[in-house]
Scaffold this motif. Structure first.
Motif, PDB file in Angstrom:
ATOM      1  N   ARG A   1       0.859  -1.191   0.000  1.00 33.70           N
ATOM      2  CA  ARG A   1       0.000   0.000   0.000  1.00 33.70           C
ATOM      3  C   ARG A   1       0.894   1.240   0.000  1.00 33.70           C
ATOM      4  O   ARG A   1       2.030   1.190   0.465  1.00 33.70           O
TER       5      ARG A   1
ATOM      6  N   THR B   1       4.920  11.103  -4.522  1.00 37.01           N
ATOM      7  CA  THR B   1       3.641  10.841  -3.842  1.00 37.01           C
ATOM      8  C   THR B   1       2.492  10.624  -4.832  1.00 37.01           C
ATOM      9  O   THR B   1       1.335  10.601  -4.436  1.00 37.01           O
TER      10      THR B   1
ATOM     11  N   LYS C   1       6.267   2.575   1.286  1.00 39.23           N
ATOM     12  CA  LYS C   1       6.441   1.129   1.069  1.00 39.23           C
ATOM     13  C   LYS C   1       6.233   0.739  -0.389  1.00 39.23           C
ATOM     14  O   LYS C   1       6.965  -0.088  -0.925  1.00 39.23           O
TER      15      LYS C   1
ATOM     16  N   GLU D   1       1.807   3.560   1.832  1.00 41.82           N
ATOM     17  CA  GLU D   1       1.952   4.088   3.189  1.00 41.82           C
ATOM     18  C   GLU D   1       3.432   4.147   3.545  1.00 41.82           C
ATOM     19  O   GLU D   1       4.134   3.147   3.455  1.00 41.82           O
ATOM     20  N   LYS D   2       3.876   5.318   3.950  1.00 42.21           N
ATOM     21  CA  LYS D   2       5.264   5.521   4.395  1.00 42.21           C
ATOM     22  C   LYS D   2       6.292   5.080   3.354  1.00 42.21           C
ATOM     23  O   LYS D   2       7.348   4.564   3.685  1.00 42.21           O
TER      24      LYS D   2
END
Length: 97
Positions: free
Chosen positions: A38, A70, A43, A40-41
């Motif tokens: 996903r 992003t 990953k 997130e951060k």
């Protein structure tokens, strides 16, 4: 894809959370690559870079996201002394199976 003497620039559309990891297809001039992680951060970005490094057979440190950190639409720079070989490998993995 743009190829020069010591680098390859490739346009990618990432598909985070995909059921399978790898090239899903080509849209216009962009490789569509699915990753399991996903977004997130970072990953998903890490998994994308890891996948491309393995497929192009270059060190992970030779790849960097130069645009779209992003976003799903990314520009990735691969620094290598074998730019034509890397470009050839990218063309191979982008062909439908």
């Amino acid at each position: 894809m743009r190829v020069s003497v010591d680098e390859v620039i490739v346009e990618v559309t990432a598909r985070p959370g995909a059921s399978r990891r790898g090239v899903i297809g080509v849209t216009g001039e962009r490789l569509v690559i699915g990753v399991n992680s996903r977004p997130e951060k970072g990953k998903a970005n890490d998994e994308l870079i890891e996948y491309l490094a393995r497929e192009t057979r270059v060190p992970r440190s030779a790849l960097m996201i130069v645009r779209g950190e992003t976003s799903r639409r990314k520009t990735i720079r691969i620094v290598t002394h074998e730019a034509t070989k890397v470009a050839s490998r990218l063309r191979q993995i982008s062909k439908p199976k």
